[in-house]
Design an enzyme around this catalytic site. Structure first.
Site, PDB file in Angstrom:
ATOM      1  CG  ASP A 125      -2.070  -0.895   1.216  1.00 56.09           C
ATOM      2  OD1 ASP A 125      -2.294  -1.535   0.173  1.00 56.09           O
ATOM      3  OD2 ASP A 125      -2.782  -0.975   2.230  1.00 56.09           O
ATOM      4  NE  ARG A 176      -4.912  -1.627  -3.980  1.00 50.59           N
ATOM      5  CZ  ARG A 176      -4.500  -1.936  -2.747  1.00 50.59           C
ATOM      6  NH1 ARG A 176      -4.042  -1.007  -1.934  1.00 50.59           N
ATOM      7  NH2 ARG A 176      -4.535  -3.180  -2.333  1.00 50.59           N
TER       8      ARG A 176
HETATM    9  C1  LIG Z   1      -8.984  -1.347  -2.937  1.00 45.73           C
HETATM   10  C2  LIG Z   1      -8.535   0.018  -2.506  1.00 45.73           C
HETATM   11  C3  LIG Z   1      -7.275   0.172  -1.974  1.00 45.73           C
HETATM   12  C4  LIG Z   1      -6.819   1.446  -1.617  1.00 45.73           C
HETATM   13  N1  LIG Z   1      -5.527   1.602  -1.194  1.00 45.73           N
HETATM   14  C5  LIG Z   1      -5.051   2.842  -0.965  1.00 45.73           C
HETATM   15  C6  LIG Z   1      -3.681   3.077  -0.673  1.00 45.73           C
HETATM   16  O1  LIG Z   1      -2.852   2.157  -0.631  1.00 45.73           O
HETATM   17  N2  LIG Z   1      -3.281   4.360  -0.440  1.00 45.73           N
HETATM   18  C7  LIG Z   1      -4.153   5.416  -0.492  1.00 45.73           C
HETATM   19  O2  LIG Z   1      -3.728   6.555  -0.297  1.00 45.73           O
HETATM   20  N3  LIG Z   1      -5.459   5.218  -0.757  1.00 45.73           N
HETATM   21  C8  LIG Z   1      -5.934   3.971  -0.989  1.00 45.73           C
HETATM   22  N4  LIG Z   1      -7.257   3.806  -1.297  1.00 45.73           N
HETATM   23  C9  LIG Z   1      -8.212   4.915  -1.118  1.00 45.73           C
HETATM   24  C10 LIG Z   1      -8.324   5.765  -2.352  1.00 45.73           C
HETATM   25  O3  LIG Z   1      -7.129   6.481  -2.532  1.00 45.73           O
HETATM   26  C11 LIG Z   1      -9.490   6.764  -2.243  1.00 45.73           C
HETATM   27  O4  LIG Z   1      -9.274   7.617  -1.176  1.00 45.73           O
HETATM   28  C12 LIG Z   1     -10.856   6.133  -2.082  1.00 45.73           C
HETATM   29  O5  LIG Z   1     -10.970   4.969  -2.861  1.00 45.73           O
HETATM   30  C13 LIG Z   1     -11.959   7.100  -2.524  1.00 45.73           C
HETATM   31  O6  LIG Z   1     -11.779   7.479  -3.853  1.00 45.73           O
HETATM   32  P1  LIG Z   1     -12.745   7.035  -5.051  1.00 45.73           P
HETATM   33  O7  LIG Z   1     -11.896   6.807  -6.239  1.00 45.73           O
HETATM   34  O8  LIG Z   1     -13.590   5.907  -4.624  1.00 45.73           O
HETATM   35  O9  LIG Z   1     -13.572   8.327  -5.384  1.00 45.73           O
HETATM   36  P2  LIG Z   1     -14.478   9.280  -4.492  1.00 45.73           P
HETATM   37  O10 LIG Z   1     -14.867  10.396  -5.415  1.00 45.73           O
HETATM   38  O11 LIG Z   1     -13.826   9.624  -3.212  1.00 45.73           O
HETATM   39  O12 LIG Z   1     -15.723   8.395  -4.197  1.00 45.73           O
HETATM   40  C14 LIG Z   1     -16.693   8.071  -5.179  1.00 45.73           C
HETATM   41  C15 LIG Z   1     -17.957   7.640  -4.461  1.00 45.73           C
HETATM   42  O13 LIG Z   1     -17.695   6.399  -3.796  1.00 45.73           O
HETATM   43  C16 LIG Z   1     -18.255   6.403  -2.505  1.00 45.73           C
HETATM   44  N5  LIG Z   1     -17.167   6.228  -1.547  1.00 45.73           N
HETATM   45  C17 LIG Z   1     -15.869   6.411  -1.764  1.00 45.73           C
HETATM   46  N6  LIG Z   1     -15.142   6.082  -0.674  1.00 45.73           N
HETATM   47  C18 LIG Z   1     -16.025   5.687   0.250  1.00 45.73           C
HETATM   48  C19 LIG Z   1     -15.903   5.218   1.575  1.00 45.73           C
HETATM   49  N7  LIG Z   1     -14.730   5.089   2.179  1.00 45.73           N
HETATM   50  N8  LIG Z   1     -17.025   4.892   2.220  1.00 45.73           N
HETATM   51  C20 LIG Z   1     -18.244   5.012   1.636  1.00 45.73           C
HETATM   52  N9  LIG Z   1     -18.411   5.445   0.395  1.00 45.73           N
HETATM   53  C21 LIG Z   1     -17.328   5.769  -0.302  1.00 45.73           C
HETATM   54  C22 LIG Z   1     -18.992   7.697  -2.335  1.00 45.73           C
HETATM   55  O14 LIG Z   1     -20.351   7.498  -2.666  1.00 45.73           O
HETATM   56  C23 LIG Z   1     -18.365   8.610  -3.341  1.00 45.73           C
HETATM   57  O15 LIG Z   1     -19.258   9.570  -3.796  1.00 45.73           O
HETATM   58  C24 LIG Z   1      -7.702   2.557  -1.716  1.00 45.73           C
HETATM   59  C25 LIG Z   1      -8.972   2.382  -2.263  1.00 45.73           C
HETATM   60  C26 LIG Z   1      -9.392   1.147  -2.681  1.00 45.73           C
HETATM   61  C27 LIG Z   1     -10.745   1.013  -3.306  1.00 45.73           C
END
Ligand SMILES: Cc1cc2nc3c(=O)[nH]c(=O)nc-3n(C[C@H](O)[C@H](O)[C@H](O)COP(=O)(O)OP(=O)(O)OC[C@H]3O[C@@H](n4cnc5c(N)ncnc54)[C@H](O)[C@@H]3O)c2cc1C
Length: 304
Positions: A125, A176
């Site tokens: 990560d 990722r």
């Molecule tokens: C499998 C996975 C691994 C990840 N690993 C890392 C990492 O190693 N380092 C890092 O910095 N970040 C990591 N992240 C987090 C990532 O960087 C984002 O902060 C997070 O995924 C939200 O971004 P989004 O692309 O979903 O878009 P957003 O615009 O934030 O979200 C889109 C929509 O998804 C929904 N949503 C998003 N997140 C959530 C939540 N937590 N709970 C409920 N609803 C939500 C909401 O409805 C939102 O409107 C990871 C995410 C995923 C899915």
């Protein structure tokens, strides 16, 4: 941002643990590995794969790092014993990066060595920007020896990420791609969501050009749409990429991706250190709290 969301995001670091726990319980498998195994079996039975993560980061002692290393080894053995379709995600600071870089690297190397011997995979990560160089270096130092068994995360909000992809493209690539979750200074990270999204698409395109295997980690349907276009443009087969989502987030989108025939991996966190993880999630997305409140009050709510 609504007033409710603004208040949640401003106060969440001071909200008592049990209250945070109430809102967060759908996003964490449970306290121990057996809970993560149960959740993973359930996901596998519904056509999804998983990546298991023991919660904990920015630890303060080598003993704690030793504990997390053992947990990571146990996860890999557990996956093998139970015949799960899952791999492991780990955080460099959980294995001692902030204490001693060489020590953290040796811990990660030991874990990746076991993963390779079990024909499994470790995703490193990405944490906040002071960790970026070291984390990419760890990947660079492991990727040839353990090709197909180790990958790293990059974040589209960082101004440097396109250059990082280019610089890494002299060897096997397994990424990722996510937007990034930490509250970074403007100097290093884009703050405008439209730019972060554009950067995500540019990074993904570059990764596909470089023939990387990519875990497309997002719940943002705009990005899923863009990624679908790129998957078609590059003529990728199902086994040449995957989508990734967090446990408990947007089950509707999750089902759509599976129905459309994509491989989908769900991030399954477990462990007793659920409080910092949950606070970060709530701070990042206060609508989780709104969603849980609506459920508690028996009101209809769109999935968040
Ligand atoms: C499998 C996975 C691994 C990840 N690993 C890392 C990492 O190693 N380092 C890092 O910095 N970040 C990591 N992240 C987090 C990532 O960087 C984002 O902060 C997070 O995924 C939200 O971004 P989004 O692309 O979903 O878009 P957003 O615009 O934030 O979200 C889109 C929509 O998804 C929904 N949503 C998003 N997140 C959530 C939540 N937590 N709970 C409920 N609803 C939500 C909401 O409805 C939102 O409107 C990871 C995410 C995923 C899915």
């Amino acid at each position: 941002m609504s007033l409710f969301n603004f208040l949640v995001s401003k106060t969440i670091m001071h909200v008592p643990g049990p209250i945070v726990g109430f809102f967060a319980k759908g996003y964490i498998a449970g306290d121990d590995l057996s809970a993560a195994v149960k959740t993973t079996k359930d996901l596998n039975s519904k056509g999804m794969v998983a990546t298991i993560d023991i919660l904990g980061e920015f630890i303060k002692t080598k003993e704690e790092a030793g504990f997390f290393k053992q947990q990571c080894l146990d996860i890999l053995k557990g996956i093998d014993k139970e015949g799960l379709d899952a791999n492991l995600s780990l955080k460099p600071t959980q294995l001692g990066l902030e204490l001693d870089k060489a020590f953290a690297f040796e811990n990660i190397r030991e874990i990746v060595t076991l993963a390779a011997s079990l024909n499994n995979f470790v995703r490193i990560d990405m944490e906040d920007h002071p960790c970026t160089d070291d984390t990419l270096e760890f990947f660079r130092n492991l990727r040839e020896e353990f090709e197909g068994h180790v990958g790293v995360v990059v974040q589209s909000y960082l101004r440097r990420t396109l250059d990082d992809i280019e610089a890494l493209s002299d060897g096997p690539l397994n990424f990722r791609l996510c937007k990034g979750i930490y509250n970074e200074p403007r100097k290093v990270a884009f703050k405008d969501m439209a730019i972060i999204n554009r950067s995500f698409v540019k990074c993904l395109e570059k990764m596909f050009e470089k023939k990387a295997y990519v875990g497309i980690a997002t719940h943002d349907e705009k990005l899923v749409f863009e990624a679908d276009q790129l998957i078609r443009k590059f003529g990728l087969k199902r086994e040449e990429y995957e989508y990734q989502m967090l446990l408990g987030v947007d089950p509707e989108l999750r089902d759509l991706l599976v129905e459309q025939g994509h491989k989908l991996r769900i991030y399954v966190p477990y462990g007793k250190k659920w409080l910092p993880y949950s606070r970060r999630r709530l701070k990042e997305n206060p609508s989780i709290a709104q969603h849980a409140l609506r459920q508690m009050l028996g009101m209809k709510s769109k999935s968040v």
